[in-house]
Design a protein around this motif. Structure first.
Motif, PDB file in Angstrom:
ATOM      1  N   LEU A  24       0.869  -1.169   0.000  1.00 23.73           N
ATOM      2  CA  LEU A  24       0.000   0.000   0.000  1.00 23.73           C
ATOM      3  C   LEU A  24       0.907   1.220   0.000  1.00 23.73           C
ATOM      4  O   LEU A  24       1.699   1.407   0.928  1.00 23.73           O
ATOM      5  CB  LEU A  24      -0.900  -0.016   1.241  1.00 23.73           C
ATOM      6  N   SER A  25       0.823   2.024  -1.040  1.00 28.38           N
ATOM      7  CA  SER A  25       1.715   3.172  -1.153  1.00 28.38           C
ATOM      8  C   SER A  25       0.954   4.341  -1.741  1.00 28.38           C
ATOM      9  O   SER A  25      -0.195   4.209  -2.183  1.00 28.38           O
ATOM     10  CB  SER A  25       2.923   2.838  -2.025  1.00 28.38           C
ATOM     11  N   GLY A  26       1.607   5.497  -1.744  1.00 35.79           N
ATOM     12  CA  GLY A  26       0.935   6.659  -2.304  1.00 35.79           C
ATOM     13  C   GLY A  26       1.790   7.900  -2.288  1.00 35.79           C
ATOM     14  O   GLY A  26       2.949   7.881  -1.882  1.00 35.79           O
ATOM     15  N   ARG A  27       1.159   8.968  -2.736  1.00 35.42           N
ATOM     16  CA  ARG A  27       1.790  10.289  -2.811  1.00 35.42           C
ATOM     17  C   ARG A  27       0.831  11.291  -2.190  1.00 35.42           C
ATOM     18  O   ARG A  27      -0.381  11.236  -2.434  1.00 35.42           O
ATOM     19  CB  ARG A  27       2.078  10.636  -4.273  1.00 35.42           C
ATOM     20  N   ILE A  28       1.371  12.218  -1.396  1.00 41.56           N
ATOM     21  CA  ILE A  28       0.545  13.187  -0.681  1.00 41.56           C
ATOM     22  C   ILE A  28       0.844  14.586  -1.185  1.00 41.56           C
ATOM     23  O   ILE A  28       2.003  14.982  -1.308  1.00 41.56           O
ATOM     24  CB  ILE A  28       0.776  13.084   0.838  1.00 41.56           C
ATOM     25  N   GLU A  29      -0.217  15.350  -1.471  1.00 39.43           N
ATOM     26  CA  GLU A  29      -0.086  16.723  -1.955  1.00 39.43           C
ATOM     27  C   GLU A  29      -0.973  17.650  -1.119  1.00 39.43           C
ATOM     28  O   GLU A  29      -1.888  17.203  -0.419  1.00 39.43           O
ATOM     29  CB  GLU A  29      -0.510  16.809  -3.431  1.00 39.43           C
ATOM     30  N   MET A  30      -0.668  18.936  -1.204  1.00 45.95           N
ATOM     31  CA  MET A  30      -1.524  19.957  -0.598  1.00 45.95           C
ATOM     32  C   MET A  30      -1.405  21.226  -1.427  1.00 45.95           C
ATOM     33  O   MET A  30      -0.295  21.744  -1.633  1.00 45.95           O
ATOM     34  CB  MET A  30      -1.123  20.227   0.856  1.00 45.95           C
ATOM     35  N   ASN A  56       6.197  10.785  -1.119  1.00 50.76           N
ATOM     36  CA  ASN A  56       5.792   9.387  -1.252  1.00 50.76           C
ATOM     37  C   ASN A  56       5.891   8.648   0.077  1.00 50.76           C
ATOM     38  O   ASN A  56       6.753   8.952   0.914  1.00 50.76           O
ATOM     39  CB  ASN A  56       6.683   8.679  -2.281  1.00 50.76           C
ATOM     40  N   PHE A  57       5.029   7.662   0.252  1.00 54.96           N
ATOM     41  CA  PHE A  57       5.088   6.768   1.396  1.00 54.96           C
ATOM     42  C   PHE A  57       4.792   5.357   0.914  1.00 54.96           C
ATOM     43  O   PHE A  57       4.234   5.157  -0.174  1.00 54.96           O
ATOM     44  CB  PHE A  57       4.090   7.170   2.488  1.00 54.96           C
ATOM     45  N   SER A  58       5.162   4.353   1.728  1.00 54.52           N
ATOM     46  CA  SER A  58       4.940   2.971   1.323  1.00 54.52           C
ATOM     47  C   SER A  58       4.847   2.073   2.536  1.00 54.52           C
ATOM     48  O   SER A  58       5.619   2.216   3.490  1.00 54.52           O
ATOM     49  CB  SER A  58       6.070   2.492   0.403  1.00 54.52           C
ATOM     50  N   ASN A  89      -1.465  -4.626  -5.711  1.00 52.97           N
ATOM     51  CA  ASN A  89      -0.922  -3.470  -5.003  1.00 52.97           C
ATOM     52  C   ASN A  89      -1.857  -2.270  -5.109  1.00 52.97           C
ATOM     53  O   ASN A  89      -2.538  -2.087  -6.127  1.00 52.97           O
ATOM     54  CB  ASN A  89       0.454  -3.082  -5.557  1.00 52.97           C
ATOM     55  N   VAL A  90      -1.883  -1.460  -4.049  1.00 51.53           N
ATOM     56  CA  VAL A  90      -2.729  -0.266  -4.007  1.00 51.53           C
ATOM     57  C   VAL A  90      -1.829   0.962  -4.038  1.00 51.53           C
ATOM     58  O   VAL A  90      -0.909   1.087  -3.223  1.00 51.53           O
ATOM     59  CB  VAL A  90      -3.614  -0.246  -2.744  1.00 51.53           C
ATOM     60  N   ILE A  91      -2.075   1.869  -4.988  1.00 48.86           N
ATOM     61  CA  ILE A  91      -1.316   3.118  -5.099  1.00 48.86           C
ATOM     62  C   ILE A  91      -2.312   4.275  -5.066  1.00 48.86           C
ATOM     63  O   ILE A  91      -3.255   4.315  -5.865  1.00 48.86           O
ATOM     64  CB  ILE A  91      -0.496   3.158  -6.398  1.00 48.86           C
ATOM     65  N   LEU A  92      -2.121   5.203  -4.141  1.00 49.80           N
ATOM     66  CA  LEU A  92      -3.067   6.283  -3.907  1.00 49.80           C
ATOM     67  C   LEU A  92      -2.419   7.642  -4.150  1.00 49.80           C
ATOM     68  O   LEU A  92      -1.211   7.801  -4.003  1.00 49.80           O
ATOM     69  CB  LEU A  92      -3.580   6.248  -2.462  1.00 49.80           C
ATOM     70  N   THR A  93      -3.235   8.608  -4.505  1.00 57.34           N
ATOM     71  CA  THR A  93      -2.849  10.016  -4.489  1.00 57.34           C
ATOM     72  C   THR A  93      -3.800  10.740  -3.542  1.00 57.34           C
ATOM     73  O   THR A  93      -5.012  10.779  -3.789  1.00 57.34           O
ATOM     74  CB  THR A  93      -2.930  10.640  -5.895  1.00 57.34           C
ATOM     75  N   LEU A  94      -3.253  11.289  -2.466  1.00 51.83           N
ATOM     76  CA  LEU A  94      -4.058  11.883  -1.408  1.00 51.83           C
ATOM     77  C   LEU A  94      -3.771  13.377  -1.314  1.00 51.83           C
ATOM     78  O   LEU A  94      -2.621  13.812  -1.473  1.00 51.83           O
ATOM     79  CB  LEU A  94      -3.761  11.212  -0.064  1.00 51.83           C
ATOM     80  N   ARG A  95      -4.816  14.159  -1.047  1.00 55.92           N
ATOM     81  CA  ARG A  95      -4.678  15.616  -0.987  1.00 55.92           C
ATOM     82  C   ARG A  95      -5.156  16.137   0.369  1.00 55.92           C
ATOM     83  O   ARG A  95      -6.303  15.907   0.749  1.00 55.92           O
ATOM     84  CB  ARG A  95      -5.441  16.277  -2.131  1.00 55.92           C
ATOM     85  N   ASN A 369       8.311  -1.763  -8.103  1.00 58.15           N
ATOM     86  CA  ASN A 369       6.973  -1.808  -7.517  1.00 58.15           C
ATOM     87  C   ASN A 369       7.009  -0.938  -6.275  1.00 58.15           C
ATOM     88  O   ASN A 369       8.015  -0.275  -5.997  1.00 58.15           O
ATOM     89  CB  ASN A 369       6.514  -3.249  -7.221  1.00 58.15           C
ATOM     90  N   SER A 370       5.939  -0.913  -5.520  1.00 55.91           N
ATOM     91  CA  SER A 370       5.860   0.015  -4.391  1.00 55.91           C
ATOM     92  C   SER A 370       6.859  -0.297  -3.293  1.00 55.91           C
ATOM     93  O   SER A 370       7.111   0.542  -2.428  1.00 55.91           O
ATOM     94  CB  SER A 370       4.447  -0.005  -3.809  1.00 55.91           C
ATOM     95  N   SER A 371       7.463  -1.477  -3.301  1.00 55.45           N
ATOM     96  CA  SER A 371       8.415  -1.825  -2.251  1.00 55.45           C
ATOM     97  C   SER A 371       9.828  -2.029  -2.775  1.00 55.45           C
ATOM     98  O   SER A 371      10.733  -2.316  -2.000  1.00 55.45           O
ATOM     99  CB  SER A 371       7.955  -3.104  -1.534  1.00 55.45           C
ATOM    100  N   THR A 372      10.046  -1.867  -4.077  1.00 50.59           N
ATOM    101  CA  THR A 372      11.366  -2.110  -4.661  1.00 50.59           C
ATOM    102  C   THR A 372      11.708  -1.006  -5.636  1.00 50.59           C
ATOM    103  O   THR A 372      10.921  -0.687  -6.527  1.00 50.59           O
ATOM    104  CB  THR A 372      11.394  -3.466  -5.398  1.00 50.59           C
TER     105      THR A 372
END
Length: 797
Positions: A24-30, A56-58, A89-95, A369-372
């Motif tokens: 489970l990974s993603g990118r955070i914006e504001m 990014n986080f994972s 795998n789950v990849i998210l973009t969060l705001r 991938n999200s972990s490599t």
């Protein structure tokens, strides 16, 4: 060949096995801007991480099921989201949403990263730092004279550094840690954005190029345990992380113009931004000064360009080019009596120094991938330096006639491949594996002989063939390394590591054997030295809930000799032709952490063991003149205590909310460094050269986001310049370096697009020196700069 096939197979196997795990990974914006340093929690499971510099986080190795993400960040509303992990795998973009506040114009809420000092995280990019002694200088958070690269101020928060201060323009950097020689950072593996920038990392590791501090985002220092990832140096790693273009605007222009004492002028201009996913940053710097001593002048031009572009969501390519040209007239050294009489005098008027630097780099980052993730950087150096002048004993006048010319040309290239994989182990804890391969080819051409008999900067041999020596020094380094963070519990980790090294150095050329009463004899010479070895190390870290961390590590080190040192002819210094490589290890342990964002601290002890340490002893030649002999003096051991404390006192008193900051830091080191395991009475139990037993720097800073005023005090204890601890020699090449103390003041004011910066270097006009040189820029005592005043105007659009 078989071992490299096996290594490649291991890397492919690692990718194939771990790529099957879910993550489970993603990118955070504001507000369209990436958010770094945000705390991301995953429940159930109690897992927590922070976003990196790219937002990014994972969470690797997540089992199928229903989860909730909680995100916290200073200046943002708390964010929660339900997430379901099924069979992929789950990849998210969060705001995030900015926090609501009615007092933003009156109250400033500071976060932990506004300290000038800090440490590297356990995993950064494709590097592992768990359990290691790491230090970070955040340039934006210190009030220092950036135009002159004032090392006392810039490196004031790096503990235990001995700094050679003889270059008021900040062109040449000389720092050494834990009792290692500061000469042009030669005992550190010196890098820019992760790749080598020294003359020849394998055979001649001095760094003649130093990035302008105005272009640096942060300076990263990793002590001796860096030997497993970055090379075998006892000092560790210094990495200059340069700025990038802002991610939230297509164009930004910054112009800084500085004038100061002794004819100093510096013009620094940069552009940067992000447009259509392309990030770019470039600067040009022109710097000149006449200095405070006679026969002293320099001018420098430096340029840099960086572009990076994400070709796909997983693949990014980065290209960089660095250029520097530097020409200086050097006033030479002084004897002790000359320095006592008038340190501004000069008895050499025909000494010059020139450097040309061209550095290229291309980097590929691939998120398998999200972990490599995979990082591959390749770089090349096309450079040279030329030193011209009179190297005869400084207690004798310039004899006139031809000058000595030492000309180097560097043709180096290297490539380094790194693979970082994160996986679940030990009750679901996230562990990290790093593997890598490095190939480096160095080639140095070195010529020495008589040159132009005039006084100008004419770098030509006369006669055309160098009449002292001419060599080429090819070298090859092949290395493979691996480190793994075993996260035993959510608090405790163990990180073992291993590095294989193969080093091949060669010499091919000639030198002239100096004969008395008969013509000198030309001596052809060819040498080759091949060696392979393995280094081991292990570290551990324990994290308390309060944010306090205990850490410890021990790693082997190795420093190879290089042939190009052996044939430089110098009346003041000679080199033992039987020099051997140096071996040993570094161990350190300590406690560090933050207390409620108002205090950062790091206190540690260390042991550095050197076998067959190369040092300097003084002896006499056939004319009864004293000179320095560079040889394997003896074994040595350095033990010491280091501590850094940085605190915002107003944040403490106001419970974290204040219009202003009152920040104080103290940097204190005690070092005992002695020669051991020798029967030579002139050396036994003597202090190792250039190791002050006490180093103390402290600073006080007051201000807010608009203005700041900073005072700094530095004290460095008495030290020696040779292994016999000579108090005085007639040539001034060896002798004591007295204790000294220096104060500096800096002021800054920023309003919208305008910034004003002022500083007084050496506030009390202290008279002191930090080194005795046996060659360029000496020989003799090299006085440090007296008081100087500087003013900078900045425009930011």
């Amino acid at each position: 060949m078989r071992r490299w096939v096996c290594l490649a197979g291991m890397l492919l196997f690692t990718v194939a096995v771990y790529a099957q795990q879910l993550s489970l990974s993603g990118r955070i914006e504001m507000n369209g801007t990436i958010v770094d340093g945000a705390i991301v929690k995953l429940t159930p499971g109690g897992l927590s991480t922070t976003t990196d510099e790219k937002g990014n986080f994972s969470f690797p190795g997540v089992a199928p099921g229903n989860y909730e993400l909680t995100i916290q960040r200073v200046g943002a509303e708390e964010y929660k989201q339900k997430v379901t992990v099924r069979s992929e795998n789950v990849i998210l973009t969060l705001r995030l949403t900015p926090a609501k506040s009615t007092q933003l114009d009156d109250i400033v809420v500071y976060s932990a990263n506004e300290h000038g000092a800090g440490k590297l995280r356990q995993v950064e990019g494709t590097a592992i730092y768990a359990g290691k002694k790491t230090e970070v200088v955040n340039i934006a958070n210190i009030n220092a004279n950036l135009a002159t690269n004032n090392p006392r101020q810039v490196y004031g928060r790096i503990v235990g550094l001995n700094i050679w201060e003889y270059d008021g323009g900040g062109v040449q950097l000389g720092i050494g840690g834990r009792g290692l020689n500061p000469s042009r950072v030669s005992n550190f593996n010196t890098r820019q954005n992760g790749y080598d920038i020294s003359a020849d990392a394998l055979g001649y590791p001095e760094s003649y190029y130093t990035p302008p501090t105005e272009a640096i985002e942060r300076i990263e220092v990793v002590r001796g345990a860096a030997s497993l990832q970055y090379g075998t140096q006892f000092g560790g790693l210094v990495n200059f992380q340069l700025k990038k273009g802002p991610a939230d605007k297509p164009f930004e222009f910054i112009s800084r113009q500085t004038g100061g004492s002794f004819g100093f002028f510096n013009s620094f201009n940069s552009i940067g931004g992000t447009t259509h996913k392309l990030n770019y940053y470039s600067y040009f710097q022109y710097k000149r000064a006449d200095s405070w001593r006679a026969n002293s002048h320099f001018n420098q031009q430096t340029a840099y360009i960086h572009v990076d572009y994400p070709i796909t969501d997983k693949l990014k390519i980065t290209g960089e080019y660095t250029f520097m040209h530097y020409l200086a007239q050097q006033p030479g050294g002084l004897t002790d009596s000359d320095f006592d009489k008038d340190p501004s005098m000069s008895v050499r008027s025909r000494n010059w120094f020139k450097v040309d630097w061209n550095l290229y780099n291309i980097t590929f980052d691939y998120q398998i991938n999200s972990s490599t993730k995979l990082n591959w950087r390749s770089y090349a150096l096309r450079a040279g330096r030329e030193a011209l002048g009179i190297l005869s004993y400084i207690n004798r006048p310039d004899p006139g006639g031809p000058r000595d010319l030492l000309a180097d040309t560097y043709r180096n290239y290297g490539s380094e491949l790194r693979l970082l994989h994160q996986y679940r182990l030990f009750n679901g804890q996230t562990s990290s594996l790093l593997t890598g391969v490095r190939v480096y080819k160095g080639l140095t051409y070195r010529d020495q002989g008589d040159a132009d008999a005039g006084s100008g900067a004419v770098f030509n041999f006369d006669p055309k063939e160098p009449n002292l020596s001419s060599y080429k020094f090819p070298g090859t380094n092949i290395a493979a390394f691996a480190e793994n963070i075993f996260q035993i519990t959510d608090k405790w980790s163990i990180t073992p590591g291993v590095r294989f090294e193969h080093i091949s150095t060669k010499a091919d050329g000639y030198y002239y054997k100096i004969m008395r009463f008969v013509p000198n004899v030309k001596m052809p010479e060819q040498k080759e030295n091949n060696r392979s070895f393995v280094l081991f190390g292990i570290g551990t870290s324990y994290q308390f809930k309060s944010g306090i961390e205990l850490y410890a590590n021990i790693s082997q080190n190795y420093r190879s000799i290089n042939f190009n040192d052996l044939r430089v002819q110098n009346d003041n210094a000679k080199v033992d032709s039987l020099l051997k490589d140096e071996t040993g290890f570094t161990a350190d342990g300590g406690v560090r952490g933050k207390l409620n964002d108002w205090l950062y601290f790091d206190a540690s002890i260390f042991l550095l063991r050197y076998n067959d340490r190369i040092g300097s002893i003084f002896t006499k030649d056939q004319d009864n003149m004293v000179y320095r002999l560079r040889t394997n003096v003896a074994d040595s051991r350095n033990i010491g205590f280091e501590s850094l404390i940085e605190a915002d006192l107003l944040k403490l008193l106001s419970a974290g909310v204040s219009r202003h900051r009152l920040s104080v830091y103290t940097n204190f080191a005690l070092i005992d460094s002695r020669y051991i395991n020798t029967q030579e009475t002139a050396i036994k139990d003597k202090l190792v050269e250039y190791v002050p037993p006490v180093l103390f720097r402290t600073g006080l800073s007051f201000g807010n986001k608009k203005y700041n005023i900073t005072y700094q005090y530095s004290y460095v204890a008495r030290q020696y310049s040779d292994a016999t601890n000579a108090e005085f020699t007639p040539t001034a090449v060896d002798g004591v370096v007295p204790a000294y103390q220096v104060m500096d003041m800096s002021f800054s004011y920023q309003w919208r697009w305008l910034g004003i910066f002022a500083s007084i270097n050496n506030l009390a006009n202290a008279k002191y020196f930090t080194r005795r040189a046996d060659g360029y820029p000496g020989p003799g005592i090299i006085p440090s700069d007296r008081r100087g005043y500087y003013l900078t105007l900045q425009v930011k659009i």
